[in-house]
Structure formats: structure tokens, C-alpha cells
Design a protein around this motif. Structure first.
Motif, PDB file in Angstrom:
ATOM      1  N   ASP A 248     -21.911 -10.892  16.475  1.00  0.00           N
ATOM      2  CA  ASP A 248     -21.572 -12.291  16.211  1.00  0.00           C
ATOM      3  C   ASP A 248     -20.074 -12.499  16.005  1.00  0.00           C
ATOM      4  O   ASP A 248     -19.542 -13.573  16.323  1.00  0.00           O
ATOM      5  CB  ASP A 248     -22.313 -12.788  14.966  1.00  0.00           C
ATOM      6  CG  ASP A 248     -23.771 -13.131  15.256  1.00  0.00           C
ATOM      7  OD1 ASP A 248     -24.207 -12.948  16.416  1.00  0.00           O
ATOM      8  OD2 ASP A 248     -24.465 -13.567  14.318  1.00  0.00           O
ATOM      9  N   VAL A 249     -19.377 -11.507  15.477  1.00  0.00           N
ATOM     10  CA  VAL A 249     -17.960 -11.668  15.180  1.00  0.00           C
ATOM     11  C   VAL A 249     -17.160 -11.995  16.435  1.00  0.00           C
ATOM     12  O   VAL A 249     -16.084 -12.612  16.363  1.00  0.00           O
ATOM     13  CB  VAL A 249     -17.411 -10.402  14.493  1.00  0.00           C
ATOM     14  CG1 VAL A 249     -17.366  -9.217  15.466  1.00  0.00           C
ATOM     15  CG2 VAL A 249     -16.023 -10.654  13.908  1.00  0.00           C
ATOM     16  N   CYS A 250     -17.653 -11.623  17.603  1.00  0.00           N
ATOM     17  CA  CYS A 250     -16.947 -11.922  18.854  1.00  0.00           C
ATOM     18  C   CYS A 250     -17.005 -13.401  19.205  1.00  0.00           C
ATOM     19  O   CYS A 250     -16.277 -13.848  20.112  1.00  0.00           O
ATOM     20  CB  CYS A 250     -17.539 -11.104  20.001  1.00  0.00           C
ATOM     21  SG  CYS A 250     -17.237  -9.325  19.868  1.00  0.00           S
ATOM     22  N   PHE A 251     -17.850 -14.177  18.518  1.00  0.00           N
ATOM     23  CA  PHE A 251     -18.009 -15.597  18.826  1.00  0.00           C
ATOM     24  C   PHE A 251     -17.689 -16.500  17.637  1.00  0.00           C
ATOM     25  O   PHE A 251     -17.757 -17.716  17.758  1.00  0.00           O
ATOM     26  CB  PHE A 251     -19.445 -15.868  19.283  1.00  0.00           C
ATOM     27  CG  PHE A 251     -19.924 -14.950  20.374  1.00  0.00           C
ATOM     28  CD1 PHE A 251     -19.576 -15.170  21.693  1.00  0.00           C
ATOM     29  CD2 PHE A 251     -20.700 -13.837  20.075  1.00  0.00           C
ATOM     30  CE1 PHE A 251     -20.003 -14.316  22.692  1.00  0.00           C
ATOM     31  CE2 PHE A 251     -21.143 -12.981  21.070  1.00  0.00           C
ATOM     32  CZ  PHE A 251     -20.791 -13.212  22.386  1.00  0.00           C
ATOM     33  N   ASP A 252     -17.332 -15.901  16.488  1.00  0.00           N
ATOM     34  CA  ASP A 252     -17.121 -16.672  15.260  1.00  0.00           C
ATOM     35  C   ASP A 252     -15.774 -17.401  15.318  1.00  0.00           C
ATOM     36  O   ASP A 252     -14.720 -16.778  15.321  1.00  0.00           O
ATOM     37  CB  ASP A 252     -17.167 -15.740  14.052  1.00  0.00           C
ATOM     38  CG  ASP A 252     -17.280 -16.492  12.738  1.00  0.00           C
ATOM     39  OD1 ASP A 252     -16.767 -17.630  12.656  1.00  0.00           O
ATOM     40  OD2 ASP A 252     -17.879 -15.949  11.797  1.00  0.00           O
TER      41      ASP A 252
ATOM     42  N   ARG B  69     -21.300 -20.929   9.138  1.00  0.00           N
ATOM     43  CA  ARG B  69     -20.356 -20.382  10.108  1.00  0.00           C
ATOM     44  C   ARG B  69     -20.482 -21.152  11.418  1.00  0.00           C
ATOM     45  O   ARG B  69     -21.539 -21.704  11.731  1.00  0.00           O
ATOM     46  CB  ARG B  69     -20.597 -18.893  10.369  1.00  0.00           C
ATOM     47  CG  ARG B  69     -20.601 -18.012   9.143  1.00  0.00           C
ATOM     48  CD  ARG B  69     -19.281 -18.055   8.394  1.00  0.00           C
ATOM     49  NE  ARG B  69     -18.164 -17.496   9.172  1.00  0.00           N
ATOM     50  CZ  ARG B  69     -16.916 -17.456   8.726  1.00  0.00           C
ATOM     51  NH1 ARG B  69     -16.617 -17.962   7.519  1.00  0.00           N
ATOM     52  NH2 ARG B  69     -15.969 -16.937   9.465  1.00  0.00           N
ATOM     53  N   VAL B  70     -19.413 -21.175  12.192  1.00  0.00           N
ATOM     54  CA  VAL B  70     -19.397 -21.872  13.470  1.00  0.00           C
ATOM     55  C   VAL B  70     -19.172 -20.844  14.570  1.00  0.00           C
ATOM     56  O   VAL B  70     -18.256 -20.013  14.480  1.00  0.00           O
ATOM     57  CB  VAL B  70     -18.293 -22.946  13.514  1.00  0.00           C
ATOM     58  CG1 VAL B  70     -18.359 -23.734  14.824  1.00  0.00           C
ATOM     59  CG2 VAL B  70     -18.419 -23.892  12.326  1.00  0.00           C
ATOM     60  N   TYR B  71     -20.014 -20.901  15.596  1.00  0.00           N
ATOM     61  CA  TYR B  71     -19.964 -19.913  16.666  1.00  0.00           C
ATOM     62  C   TYR B  71     -19.770 -20.589  18.028  1.00  0.00           C
ATOM     63  O   TYR B  71     -20.302 -21.680  18.270  1.00  0.00           O
ATOM     64  CB  TYR B  71     -21.248 -19.077  16.695  1.00  0.00           C
ATOM     65  CG  TYR B  71     -21.496 -18.299  15.435  1.00  0.00           C
ATOM     66  CD1 TYR B  71     -20.847 -17.093  15.201  1.00  0.00           C
ATOM     67  CD2 TYR B  71     -22.370 -18.792  14.459  1.00  0.00           C
ATOM     68  CE1 TYR B  71     -21.079 -16.379  14.030  1.00  0.00           C
ATOM     69  CE2 TYR B  71     -22.601 -18.085  13.291  1.00  0.00           C
ATOM     70  CZ  TYR B  71     -21.951 -16.875  13.082  1.00  0.00           C
ATOM     71  OH  TYR B  71     -22.168 -16.165  11.927  1.00  0.00           O
TER      72      TYR B  71
END
Length: 661
Positions: A357-361, A340-342
Motif C-alpha cells: 500500500d505504501v506505493c500508493f499512499d 489514509r488516501v490512496y
């Protein structure tokens, strides 16, 4: 000018201190090719002090179609527009801002589009003058009949459109008394209730410009305080007309992005601390909690997800930190972790901030740069070679684990994944042997769309394989059809493969049983310009194998079994044999008629494919006392063929046409 019939269009112009742009605005309506006998112009002077009222009165003395109203200043464009609406008599209403002007043929084209397709709202192509921002995505091509879920129409909520006035009156629509965003809830309500939307994209209809003195209302009333009421009404309008679910989420996303996150990020830091915290923040938080559902949240970009998360969690201080540093943080780059890329935001995996983490994915939003450089048959067999390059932005070079994917269109079959040879420059090559590609079996009949599973550093993105480049004539050349020769096996019949490019440059592959290979191709469908309501269908015999006789006639058939046929006339055209058929649609009784090409095999009919370029047509039927009829193409029928609806024009429209309006 004494008007004996209601106008086709009422053009409403709100005007406040609009000199010198006003003169060109009004005269552009006076010069419309639709004709002033079909137009009424209602210009409302909203308490101007710069000579706007005097100029309107002067123009009115030269044009009987122009009605001028002088009223006290209302503080915004909504008030004068409402005054014009209360006076309007036209079948359609068009709102024209006094800064802007129309192309000479704009109203005629938009009215014709609404008439032919019975749509309630028409968008005319907008053009920027002097750098003013205008929407572009919705105007990529003409759209005779669409809706907000099938187009980009909802991206433009300005009211500079043609509206059917009966829609406005049925909904009792009027503009709220706000200085900014007053037109968005009006247009949103119309879009959400419209019986069809049309788009005129092949003509510059509306020229949008900034005033010389820079006092456009959208610039002078750009603060948050002028936006809040309009934003609230936008959310409430969508909630009123759409039930909760994916359709509402899709529309709400536009308002969360453009009316909530955008202004909050750009304008909230400019407010005083007390006003930001006590007045604006509670409203933004209410909208985020009420309307940014999980379905909307998943569609947002990471910066907007972060804002919505902090609003939902009631973290004012962190929110202000994020928006104040938004520009700096946007350039911080990305990090790859476990496929994944953040986004490397300072809050990312900060144990104190504890933001998911979903806020930065950003994985699913990273651009994939790719291009098909070569598509060709190799040797004499059924091996199709595809070569090009691909990379995921900011991740790394293409990896050997990347795959070419064959995906069936409209029928059940597992995806077929084909290894590609990748090099260090992100180039790839894939050889598809169509006789064995499906686990040792030949590729089955149907249309297969080609995708590329691009992999780099464990990150995977799947994109449609395409060729953006075209030749000087704007075309792309696909490899010719080829018969796929296979070792005779039970259940596997000979097939013919046809690679082709879609209008957007995507690569697809059509596989037909060789026995089903059509003997001809339709190359053109158009209305005869010299004979009313006569459809001309042209085509040619195809190259390559075909085990069927060539077609003999153009056949129109209804579901009830009624049939009309006209012969195909053949002629040699260079290396090819072409044909033409002329179908007098004006002689067909009202019904839905499906068009095919008939051969001498009774069970073998070739569909006449639908075409985006075919519009509707009208004619008068003498046997019916001169009543007008129309024919228009419908969506693809059950046989995959063009369907024409033939029907009488509604009596109200017929009366208007007979009166010459």
C-alpha cells in the motif's frame, strides 16, 4: 591588450555550429561591466561547419581578451570545455553555452558575491528566452552564503555558474566525454566539495534560449543511450563524497527522481523490446537497488515509489505496463480508507500484483488549500480571533474535529490544541483566550507558531497557518500588541502578546513578560553610503507597556570583553520617537563583535537583530600600510543579536585589489 595580471574570470564558451546565436553570446561577455582587463574569453570551435569558426576569428580581431581555439569535433560540449579549462588563468571560471548570453552586470555581481562571502560557487539568476525551461526555486532571494542542504541549489546541476578555479583543480575536475548529462557529475562534485555557495537572485544574470534551428545538444541527444553514462556517474559521485545516511539520501533523492524515474518513464517505452529489456533495464535496476535506499524511498512520490519497488523486485513486465500507461493512470483519482488516501492505480490491492500500500499512499502529499482571512482582538481582553478557510484537496469539507495548534519554537512545551468552529463551506473560526488557553493557565513566554490540523473524512493534515494575501504595498497587517490581563496567581506574571507574520506569511505569536517588553524596536541596519565602513542602526520607541528605560547607546562587544559604544540620537518622527546610531566599524580591531542596545540598567541589553539585507563591506586601514579589511554579518549569536566579523582581507586578495583588478 597586453595583460600584466591574471584575469579575475575565465569565460569558457564551447561552440559547435552556433550561428547566428554565437555573436550575441560572445559580445555579451565583451560588454561586461567587470571590464575586459579582468576577463579572458576562451571560445573553442569544436569542428563547426556553419561559419562559427570564422565568426569567432572575426570577433577575436576586435577584442584582445578573446582567445579562439579550433579543434576537431568531439561530439559534445565537455571536450571543448576541458580545452578551455586547460588554458584558463582566471581566479574564477564561468561556463557560457554558445546559445545563451549574459546580462551586462552579471560577472561583476557574481565575482563580488564570491569575494565578499569567500564562496566557491555562485549561481546567477537564470532567465528563459523563448520558453526554454530554467530553474526558479533557488532564485527566490539572494543568498550570500549557503550550501546544498540549506537551499535549492542542488536542483540545478547545469554548469552555467561561477566556479572558483582552485576548487576545480583541487578536485581535478573535468567533463566526461558524454553527449548529454556531462555537466551534472561535474557540477555535483563541485557542489559536494564547495566551501560555501552564493546565489545572486536580484539581477538577471544568465539568459537561456533555444536555437532558431532547434539543434540544441540537449534536444538532439535526448535519447536514453545518451543519458546512461552521465546518470551512472551522478550516482557514483554522490556515493563517493557523502557517507550513507540522511544527508546522502536527501541528495540521492534528486537523482532517483530526475535521472532514474523521469527518463525511465518517458523514454524506456520508446526503445525496442530487446534493447529495453537487455540493456537499459538492468542498469536502472542496479541503480534502484544500490542507491534508492529506504530513506530515499520514503521521500518519493507514489508514482516513483511504484517504479522503484518494481525495479527492486525485478518485475520487468509489470514495470513496462506501469510506464506505458503512466499518463492515463495519473488521472485515476484517489480513494479514502481508514484515514489514509490512496492513488487508484490498477495495481492497488490487486492480489495478483501484491504491491504494498505504501506505493500508493498519497496522504502526506495532498495539497491543503487554506488562508487566514481575519486576525483580530475581540473586546478588551486577551482573546485573539482567527478565521479563514481550509480544505484537503480531493477529500472533502472541513470537519469539526479540526484544531488550531500552538507549537513552541525552540523550547520544551506540549502543543496546545484549540477547537475550531467549522462550517459546510470549509470555513473555520477559533477564539484563543490567551489568559486561559494553556489548560486554564495563560500562554507562557516565548514564540509560538500557529498550525492548523485540517481534518476531513478521517484524514488529517497539519499545515502552517498563513495569510498569502497582502495589501497593495505588499505587506500584511497583524493585530497590535496587547497586554494579557490575568487573575493574579502565584507563578503567573503579566504578559504582552504580539501577533506577527513571518516573511512567508506564516502566523506566529510572541509572548513576553510585560516587565521584559522592550522599550524600542530596531527598524533599519545598513552601511553608510558616504562614510566607509560606518554602520547605521535606526529604530523607534515602541508603543504599549514597558517597564524599562529607553536605550541610550549602541554597544559592540567581543567575547573577550572589549567594548565600543556610540550614543543614540533621538528625534520625533510623526507619532513616534525615532533614534539613529552610527558605528565606525573601520575603527574596530579584528574580532567577532556582538551588537546590542544598552540602557541605564546594567543587566538590560536589547539585541540588535540580524537582517538578511546586510552584506559585507571593505575598507583600507592606513595604520596598517593600506591593508584592506572587511566586516561581514555572521549567523545570529548566542544572545540573539547581530554579530559582525572584522578581519583583514587575505593577502592574495589584498594584492589583487592594490593592483586595481
Amino acid at each position: 591588450m597586453l595583460r600584466t595580471n591574471p584575469p579575475r574570470v575565465s569565460v569558457i564558451i564551447p561552440a559547435y555550429n552556433s550561428m547566428p546565436e554565437l555573436t550575441k553570446c560572445v559580445t555579451s561577455v565583451m560588454e561586461q561591466t567587470l571590464g575586459l582587463d579582468k576577463i579572458e574569453i576562451i571560445a573553442v570551435d569544436d569542428g563547426s561547419t556553419d561559419g562559427t569558426g570564422d565568426e569567432l576569428d572575426r570577433l577575436a580581431h576586435t577584442c584582445a581578451a578573446l582567445r579562439v581555439v579550433h579543434q576537431a569535433n568531439s561530439g559534445g560540449a565537455g571536450g571543448p570545455r576541458n580545452t578551455g579549462l586547460d588554458m584558463a588563468d582566471g581566479e574564477y571560471v564561468f561556463f557560457l553555452d554558445s546559445d545563451d548570453y549574459l546580462g551586462p552586470d552579471a560577472l561583476r555581481r557574481m565575482v563580488a558575491m564570491a569575494d565578499e562571502n569567500l564562496t566557491d560557487v555562485v549561481l546567477g539568476k537564470m532567465v528563459s528566452v523563448g520558453g526554454r525551461a530554467v530553474p526558479t526555486a533557488v532564485f527566490s532571494h539572494n543568498q550570500p552564503r549557503t550550501d546544498i542542504f540549506s537551499s535549492h541549489a542542488y536542483r540545478t546541476l547545469g554548469c552555467w555558474k561561477l566556479f572558483r578555479r582552485s576548487l576545480i583543480e583541487r578536485l581535478e575536475l573535468r567533463f566526461p566525454p558524454y553527449r548529454n548529462c556531462e555537466d551534472k557529475p561535474f557540477t555535483a562534485a563541485a557542489f559536494l566539495n564547495a566551501d560555501g555557495i552564493s546565489v545572486v537572485a536580484d539581477y538577471d544574470c544568465y539568459y537561456s534560449r533555444n536555437r532558431e534551428n532547434g539543434n540544441n545538444l540537449t534536444l538532439t541527444a535526448a535519447d536514453l543511450v545518451h543519458r546512461m553514462d552521465g546518470t551512472r556517474l551522478c550516482f557514483e559521485t554522490v556515493a563517493r563524497y557523502l557517507e550513507p545516511g540522511p544527508r546522502r539520501d536527501r541528495i540521492m533523492r534528486r537523482h532517483v527522481e530526475w535521472e532514474l524515474c523521469g527518463p525511465l518513464r518517458a523514454l524506456l517505452p520508446k526503445e525496442s523490446e530487446q534493447r529495453a529489456r537487455e540493456f537499459f533495464y538492468p542498469q536502472f535496476r542496479h541503480w534502484a537497488r544500490s542507491y534508492a535506499t529506504d530513506g530515499v524511498f520514503q521521500q518519493l512520490t507514489p508514482p516513483d515509489r511504484l517504479i522503484v519497488h518494481l525495479l527492486r523486485a525485478d518485475r520487468y513486465e509489470d514495470l513496462m505496463t506501469v510506464v506505458r500507461n503512466a499518463k492515463e493512470d495519473a488521472a485515476r483519482g484517489n480513494i479514502v480508507d481508514k484515514g489514509r488516501v490512496y492513488w487508484c492505480h490498477p495495481f492497488f490491492r490487486d492480489p495478483v500484483k501484491a504491491v504494498p500500500d505504501v506505493c500508493f499512499d498519497v496522504t502526506d502529499r495532498l495539497p491543503v488549500h487554506h488562508e487566514l482571512d481575519e486576525a483580530a482582538w475581540t473586546g478588551e481582553g486577551g482573546v485573539l480571533r482567527l478565521a479563514g478557510h481550509a480544505r484537503i484537496e480531493s477529500v472533502g469539507a472541513l470537519e469539526p474535529e479540526s484544531r488550531l495548534i500552538l507549537r513552541p519554537r525552540g523550547f520544551e512545551h506540549p502543543d496546545i490544541r484549540i477547537p475550531v468552529a467549522a462550517d459546510e463551506t470549509s470555513g473555520f473560526t477559533a477564539d484563543m483566550d490567551l489568559s486561559t488557553v494553556d489548560s486554564g493557565a495563560p500562554l507562557g513566554p516565548g514564540v509560538w507558531d500557529l498550525y492548523l490540523d485540517v481534518r476531513a473524512r478521517g484524514v488529517s493534515r497539519t499545515v502552517r497557518l498563513r495569510q498569502a494575501r497582502t495589501d497593495p504595498s505588499g505587506k500584511r497587517t497583524a493585530p497590535p500588541k496587547r497586554e494579557v490581563v490575568t487573575v493574579p496567581r502565584p507563578g503567573h506574571e503579566p504578559t504582552t502578546a504580539r501577533p506577527f507574520f513571518t516573511p512567508h506569511g506564516n502566523v506566529s505569536l510572541e509572548i513576553r513578560l510585560t516587565e521584559d517588553e522592550p522599550p524600542c524596536q530596531v527598524t533599519g541596519i545598513a552601511w553608510d553610503t558616504s562614510v566607509p565602513a560606518t554602520l547605521i542602526v535606526t529604530g523607534r520607541l515602541t508603543d504599549g507597556p514597558s517597564r524599562h528605560p529607553r536605550p541610550t547607546s549602541l554597544r559592540a562587544e567581543t567575547d573577550s570583553g572589549a567594548v565600543r559604544e556610540v550614543p543614540l540620537l533621538y528625534a520625533q518622527d510623526g507619532r513616534h520617537t525615532g533614534f539613529t546610531a552610527r558605528l565606525p566599524v573601520r575603527e574596530l580591531p579584528p574580532a567577532h563583535w556582538t551588537l546590542t542596545l544598552r540602557t541605564d540598567e546594567p543587566s538590560r541589553r536589547i539585541p540588535v537583530p540580524p537582517t538578511k539585507g546586510l552584506t559585507g563591506t571593505h575598507w583600507f586601514r592606513v595604520s596598517r600600510l593600506g591593508r584592506p579589511y572587511y566586516a561581514k554579518p555572521l549567523p545570529r549569536g548566542s544572545k540573539g543579536a547581530l554579530v559582525l566579523r572584522v578581519a583583514p582581507v587575505r593577502l592574495t586578495v589584498a594584492l589583487r585589489r592594490r593592483l586595481g583588478r
